[in-house]
Scaffold this motif. Structure first.
Motif, PDB file in Angstrom:
ATOM      1  N   ILE A   1       0.863  -1.181   0.000  1.00  0.00           N
ATOM      2  CA  ILE A   1       0.000   0.000   0.000  1.00  0.00           C
ATOM      3  C   ILE A   1       0.897   1.227   0.000  1.00  0.00           C
ATOM      4  CG2 ILE A   1      -1.672   1.297   1.382  1.00  0.00           C
ATOM      5  CD1 ILE A   1      -2.678  -1.511   2.344  1.00  0.00           C
ATOM      6  N   ILE A   2       0.590   2.159  -0.873  1.00  0.00           N
ATOM      7  CA  ILE A   2       1.382   3.389  -0.873  1.00  0.00           C
ATOM      8  C   ILE A   2       0.479   4.580  -0.552  1.00  0.00           C
ATOM      9  CG2 ILE A   2       3.155   2.532  -2.456  1.00  0.00           C
ATOM     10  CD1 ILE A   2       1.775   4.083  -4.699  1.00  0.00           C
ATOM     11  N   ASP A   3       1.083   5.599  -0.009  1.00  0.00           N
ATOM     12  CA  ASP A   3       0.395   6.869   0.271  1.00  0.00           C
ATOM     13  C   ASP A   3      -0.732   6.762   1.282  1.00  0.00           C
ATOM     14  OD1 ASP A   3       2.018   8.123  -1.533  1.00  0.00           O
ATOM     15  OD2 ASP A   3       0.646   7.830  -3.202  1.00  0.00           O
ATOM     16  N   SER A   4      -0.718   5.734   2.139  1.00  0.00           N
ATOM     17  CA  SER A   4      -1.803   5.688   3.117  1.00  0.00           C
ATOM     18  C   SER A   4      -1.496   6.680   4.228  1.00  0.00           C
ATOM     19  CB  SER A   4      -1.941   4.282   3.692  1.00  0.00           C
ATOM     20  OG  SER A   4      -0.857   3.985   4.529  1.00  0.00           O
ATOM     21  N   LYS A   5      -2.521   7.254   4.815  1.00  0.00           N
ATOM     22  CA  LYS A   5      -2.310   8.291   5.830  1.00  0.00           C
ATOM     23  C   LYS A   5      -2.647   7.803   7.231  1.00  0.00           C
ATOM     24  CE  LYS A   5      -1.204  11.239   2.746  1.00  0.00           C
ATOM     25  NZ  LYS A   5       0.212  11.551   2.579  1.00  0.00           N
ATOM     26  N   ASP A   6      -2.967   6.506   7.344  1.00  0.00           N
ATOM     27  CA  ASP A   6      -3.510   6.068   8.621  1.00  0.00           C
ATOM     28  C   ASP A   6      -2.481   5.427   9.545  1.00  0.00           C
ATOM     29  OD1 ASP A   6      -5.022   2.987   7.394  1.00  0.00           O
ATOM     30  OD2 ASP A   6      -3.231   4.067   6.835  1.00  0.00           O
ATOM     31  N   GLY A   7      -1.287   5.131   9.053  1.00  0.00           N
ATOM     32  CA  GLY A   7      -0.300   4.479   9.907  1.00  0.00           C
ATOM     33  C   GLY A   7       0.456   5.494  10.729  1.00  0.00           C
ATOM     34  N   ASP A   8       0.938   5.091  11.901  1.00  0.00           N
ATOM     35  CA  ASP A   8       1.752   6.036  12.657  1.00  0.00           C
ATOM     36  C   ASP A   8       3.240   5.721  12.511  1.00  0.00           C
ATOM     37  OD1 ASP A   8       0.977   4.666  15.953  1.00  0.00           O
ATOM     38  OD2 ASP A   8       1.675   3.765  14.118  1.00  0.00           O
ATOM     39  N   ILE A   9       3.562   4.822  11.593  1.00  0.00           N
ATOM     40  CA  ILE A   9       4.978   4.600  11.282  1.00  0.00           C
ATOM     41  C   ILE A   9       5.194   4.723   9.771  1.00  0.00           C
ATOM     42  CG2 ILE A   9       5.350   3.063  13.253  1.00  0.00           C
ATOM     43  CD1 ILE A   9       5.404   0.758  11.246  1.00  0.00           C
ATOM     44  N   ASP A  10       6.450   4.964   9.391  1.00  0.00           N
ATOM     45  CA  ASP A  10       6.779   5.105   7.975  1.00  0.00           C
ATOM     46  C   ASP A  10       7.403   3.838   7.420  1.00  0.00           C
ATOM     47  OD1 ASP A  10       6.227   7.984   8.019  1.00  0.00           O
ATOM     48  OD2 ASP A  10       8.052   8.122   9.201  1.00  0.00           O
ATOM     49  N   LEU A  11       8.138   3.142   8.264  1.00  0.00           N
ATOM     50  CA  LEU A  11       8.940   2.010   7.790  1.00  0.00           C
ATOM     51  C   LEU A  11       8.906   0.913   8.830  1.00  0.00           C
ATOM     52  CD1 LEU A  11      12.066   4.095   6.846  1.00  0.00           C
ATOM     53  CD2 LEU A  11      10.608   2.944   5.191  1.00  0.00           C
ATOM     54  N   ARG A  12       9.296  -0.282   8.359  1.00  0.00           N
ATOM     55  CA  ARG A  12       9.302  -1.383   9.304  1.00  0.00           C
ATOM     56  C   ARG A  12      10.288  -2.425   8.826  1.00  0.00           C
ATOM     57  NH1 ARG A  12       5.603  -5.791  10.800  1.00  0.00           N
ATOM     58  NH2 ARG A  12       5.189  -5.597  13.009  1.00  0.00           N
TER      59      ARG A  12
ATOM     60  N   LEU B   1      23.106   6.398  -4.741  1.00  0.00           N
ATOM     61  CA  LEU B   1      22.140   7.501  -4.650  1.00  0.00           C
ATOM     62  C   LEU B   1      22.874   8.826  -4.428  1.00  0.00           C
ATOM     63  CD1 LEU B   1      19.266   5.983  -2.453  1.00  0.00           C
ATOM     64  CD2 LEU B   1      19.659   5.765  -4.892  1.00  0.00           C
ATOM     65  N   ARG B   2      23.852   8.819  -3.506  1.00  0.00           N
ATOM     66  CA  ARG B   2      24.608  10.045  -3.221  1.00  0.00           C
ATOM     67  C   ARG B   2      25.384  10.509  -4.454  1.00  0.00           C
ATOM     68  NH1 ARG B   2      26.188   7.060   1.351  1.00  0.00           N
ATOM     69  NH2 ARG B   2      24.862   7.563   3.124  1.00  0.00           N
ATOM     70  N   GLU B   3      26.066   9.554  -5.099  1.00  0.00           N
ATOM     71  CA  GLU B   3      26.865   9.905  -6.289  1.00  0.00           C
ATOM     72  C   GLU B   3      26.006  10.529  -7.378  1.00  0.00           C
ATOM     73  OE1 GLU B   3      28.487   6.117  -7.373  1.00  0.00           O
ATOM     74  OE2 GLU B   3      29.731   6.042  -5.566  1.00  0.00           O
ATOM     75  N   ASN B   4      24.713  10.190  -7.379  1.00  0.00           N
ATOM     76  CA  ASN B   4      23.827  10.718  -8.408  1.00  0.00           C
ATOM     77  C   ASN B   4      23.016  11.920  -7.925  1.00  0.00           C
ATOM     78  OD1 ASN B   4      23.758   8.878 -11.011  1.00  0.00           O
ATOM     79  ND2 ASN B   4      24.150   7.565  -9.250  1.00  0.00           N
ATOM     80  N   GLY B   5      23.479  12.511  -6.835  1.00  0.00           N
ATOM     81  CA  GLY B   5      22.884  13.766  -6.387  1.00  0.00           C
ATOM     82  C   GLY B   5      21.552  13.621  -5.670  1.00  0.00           C
ATOM     83  N   ILE B   6      21.205  12.404  -5.254  1.00  0.00           N
ATOM     84  CA  ILE B   6      19.948  12.222  -4.517  1.00  0.00           C
ATOM     85  C   ILE B   6      20.198  12.596  -3.056  1.00  0.00           C
ATOM     86  CG2 ILE B   6      18.171  10.569  -3.792  1.00  0.00           C
ATOM     87  CD1 ILE B   6      18.160  11.049  -6.797  1.00  0.00           C
ATOM     88  N   GLU B   7      19.379  13.509  -2.549  1.00  0.00           N
ATOM     89  CA  GLU B   7      19.572  13.988  -1.189  1.00  0.00           C
ATOM     90  C   GLU B   7      18.723  13.209  -0.186  1.00  0.00           C
ATOM     91  OE1 GLU B   7      19.361  18.277   1.108  1.00  0.00           O
ATOM     92  OE2 GLU B   7      18.887  18.168  -1.018  1.00  0.00           O
ATOM     93  N   PHE B   8      17.517  12.822  -0.638  1.00  0.00           N
ATOM     94  CA  PHE B   8      16.602  12.103   0.248  1.00  0.00           C
ATOM     95  C   PHE B   8      16.294  10.740  -0.352  1.00  0.00           C
ATOM     96  CE2 PHE B   8      15.720  16.624   0.740  1.00  0.00           C
ATOM     97  CZ  PHE B   8      15.922  16.766   2.108  1.00  0.00           C
ATOM     98  N   GLY B   9      16.458   9.714   0.446  1.00  0.00           N
ATOM     99  CA  GLY B   9      16.166   8.374  -0.052  1.00  0.00           C
ATOM    100  C   GLY B   9      16.537   7.334   0.978  1.00  0.00           C
ATOM    101  N   LEU B  10      16.121   6.110   0.722  1.00  0.00           N
ATOM    102  CA  LEU B  10      16.419   5.036   1.656  1.00  0.00           C
ATOM    103  C   LEU B  10      16.387   3.702   0.944  1.00  0.00           C
ATOM    104  CD1 LEU B  10      13.603   3.313   2.594  1.00  0.00           C
ATOM    105  CD2 LEU B  10      13.073   5.576   3.448  1.00  0.00           C
ATOM    106  N   THR B  11      16.985   2.714   1.605  1.00  0.00           N
ATOM    107  CA  THR B  11      16.937   1.340   1.133  1.00  0.00           C
ATOM    108  C   THR B  11      16.457   0.477   2.285  1.00  0.00           C
ATOM    109  OG1 THR B  11      18.773   1.751  -0.350  1.00  0.00           O
ATOM    110  CG2 THR B  11      18.312  -0.530   0.148  1.00  0.00           C
ATOM    111  N   ASN B  12      15.415  -0.284   2.043  1.00  0.00           N
ATOM    112  CA  ASN B  12      14.840  -1.131   3.086  1.00  0.00           C
ATOM    113  C   ASN B  12      14.902  -2.581   2.627  1.00  0.00           C
ATOM    114  OD1 ASN B  12      13.338  -2.426   5.018  1.00  0.00           O
ATOM    115  ND2 ASN B  12      11.568  -1.058   4.898  1.00  0.00           N
ATOM    116  N   ALA B  13      15.790  -3.346   3.246  1.00  0.00           N
ATOM    117  CA  ALA B  13      15.931  -4.762   2.883  1.00  0.00           C
ATOM    118  C   ALA B  13      15.341  -5.603   4.005  1.00  0.00           C
ATOM    119  CB  ALA B  13      17.399  -5.106   2.646  1.00  0.00           C
ATOM    120  N   GLY B  14      14.061  -5.833   3.919  1.00  0.00           N
ATOM    121  CA  GLY B  14      13.387  -6.654   4.921  1.00  0.00           C
ATOM    122  C   GLY B  14      13.529  -6.136   6.333  1.00  0.00           C
ATOM    123  N   GLY B  15      13.499  -4.832   6.513  1.00  0.00           N
ATOM    124  CA  GLY B  15      13.587  -4.253   7.858  1.00  0.00           C
ATOM    125  C   GLY B  15      14.983  -3.767   8.218  1.00  0.00           C
TER     126      GLY B  15
END
Lengths: 122, 348
Positions: free
Chosen positions: A111-122, B193-207
């Motif tokens: 789900i993207i852009d939902s406004k109901d969660g109180d966290i951003d990531l997990r 991401l940094r090398e390509n000028g991205i200021e905001f971003g993240l990588t999430n690998a299963g938590g």
């Protein structure tokens, strides 16, 4: 203050308030979208909220079918062509904090852009 | 001009300033782009903020290529990887490896020493006995464990950065980079991401999450920590704006035999699942360190683990022990938080 001045003041205040409202609130009116990906490619999207919805979808993954259950405001995987069924055990999701992933079948439901969660990531 | 007019002029000026300010915000407003990859048996989601879709696609394609390359080098499951090359050459000869492998193993050995062996990449022979793949798990016999444990010793890995080789000094030794390679790949992703000028971003690998910065609006990311007893729920939220956060939990991979639960975080000293805690979350400057420390602190347990973390710069921990008590390091402050969790942490 003349009558004309008062009108100008009121108009300016209205414009100001409308601007502030649209800046802070209008951009947040998105109610969320359910996104289904197969092997990294988005194959289907649905609005998160749809009154009275209760339907099943069969998604063709790389090994077979992943069966998705859509309701109003939530989604889950009920069956999938995989050995471990981690996707099924994930259960219902209703916000962007947690996707459902079927690694063997390469299907992701999120789900993207939902406004109901109180966290951003997990 | 009367006072009213001056007042009106100021008001007009104020409103115009506010509105033009807002439209300027809109002009530089960044859009989020996300791509999902399957790497190292994990779903990896890369999210970036930029003002151009073409740029987003270009950057995400570069990330994709790099991750595939690194997986090919570091994965134990791919036949041409460096890890696979080392298999079977223990006690025979040094093996030339990629610079990425040298870097990962170098950091792993450094922390093996610092943690007194609580983190050990030579645990592979023991992990193979358990075979933590769904449906194929088994509990090894004491004899099997004893034999495999005799091959577990990080001090018998000889790293030669000049020659670009790794030598496992005993026949039968293997390495497993499962507890460290994912973090390394996250860090290299963020480099791109940094090398390509991205200021905001993240990588999430299963938590396991690596961040470039906080959110584009300046606020921190709120990261939910899974409740080990009901992993679909969170027991805590941590605000994070930089570095990385990684969690090791006993609920991730396990099997039950004879009424006992066997999970995948094995104590290198006993060959048995570490049982002092149920979940460890680490905040660190980079994902590789966060990744391996979450495993090491899990093995050390709450007291020794927290003491160890307190001795490190820029590292914090939240630990759920086996009695369900929550411990956290002194660099985190528990604050009254919103919503559904009992614990809400931020760095002061």
């Amino acid at each position: 203050m003349k009558r004309g001045d008062i009108i100008i003041v009121l108009v300016l205040l209205a414009i100001g308030l409308a601007g502030i409202y649209s800046y802070f609130f209008a951009s947040g009116d998105s109610q969320g979208t359910i996104v289904i990906q197969v092997d990294g490619v988005v194959t289907k999207t649905y609005p998160l909220y749809q009154e009275g919805r209760d339907e099943f979808l069969d998604i063709q993954g790389v090994n077979g079918i992943t069966r998705v259950h859509l309701q109003d405001g939530r989604v889950c995987v009920v069956e999938s062509a995989c050995p471990d069924k981690i996707c099924v055990e994930t259960g219902w999701i209703s916000n962007s904090a947690r996707p459902i992933a079927c690694l063997p079948n390469r299907v992701i439901v999120k789900i993207i852009d939902s406004k109901d969660g109180d966290i951003d990531l997990r | 001009m009367g006072k009213t007019r001056i007042w009106l002029t100021l008001l007009v000026f104020g409103v115009v300033t506010v509105l033009s300010g807002c439209s300027a915000c809109e002009e530089v407003k960044l859009k989020a782009y996300e791509k999902t990859f399957f790497v190292m048996d994990t779903v990896v989601s890369v999210q970036i903020y930029t003002d151009s879709e073409a740029k987003a696609n270009l950057v995400l394609d570069r990330v994709d290529a790099r991750m595939e390359e690194l997986e090919g080098i570091l994965s134990a499951h791919l036949p041409d990887s460096d890890v696979a090359k080392l298999d079977g050459l223990g006690g025979i000869e040094p093996v030339p490896v990629n610079s990425a492998t040298l870097a990962v193993i170098g950091t792993a050995l450094d922390y093996a020493q610092r943690t007194g062996g609580a983190f050990d990449i030579t645990l592979a022979p023991v992990l193979r006995l358990y075979n933590f793949s769904p449906g194929n798990e088994r509990r090894p016999s004491q004899t099997q464990l004893k034999e495999a444990l005799s091959l577990v010793d990080w001090q018998r890995v000889e790293l030669n950065p000049e020659a670009g080789t790794v030598y496992l000094t005993e026949a039968g030794m293997n390495i497993d980079l499962g507890g460290v390679a994912k973090g390394y790949i996250i860090d290299r992703c963020l480099d791109i991401l940094r090398e390509n000028g991205i200021e905001f971003g993240l990588t999430n690998a299963g938590g396991d999450i690596g961040l470039l910065a906080g959110k584009p609006d300046g606020s921190p990311w709120r990261v939910g920590l899974k409740n080990p007893e009901t992993p679909s729920a969170n027991f805590a939220i941590i605000e994070v704006s930089q570095g990385a956060i990684a969690t090791s939990g006993d609920y991730e991979r396990f099997f039950i035999e004879g009424g006992k639960r066997y999970h995948h975080i094995i104590d290198p000293r006993t060959g048995m699942p570490a049982d002092k805690v149920r979940s460890v979350t680490i905040l660190a400057g980079n994902a590789q360190v966060a990744d391996l420390l979450s495993t090491a602190v899990f093995v050390m347990g709450p007291e020794q683990g927290l003491a160890f973390v307190e001795g490190l710069q820029d590292v914090e921990a939240v630990i759920w022990d086996r009695e369900g008590r929550v411990h956290w390091s002194s660099g985190l402050v528990r604050v009254p938080g919103s919503g559904s969790v009992d614990y809400y942490f931020r760095r002061p």
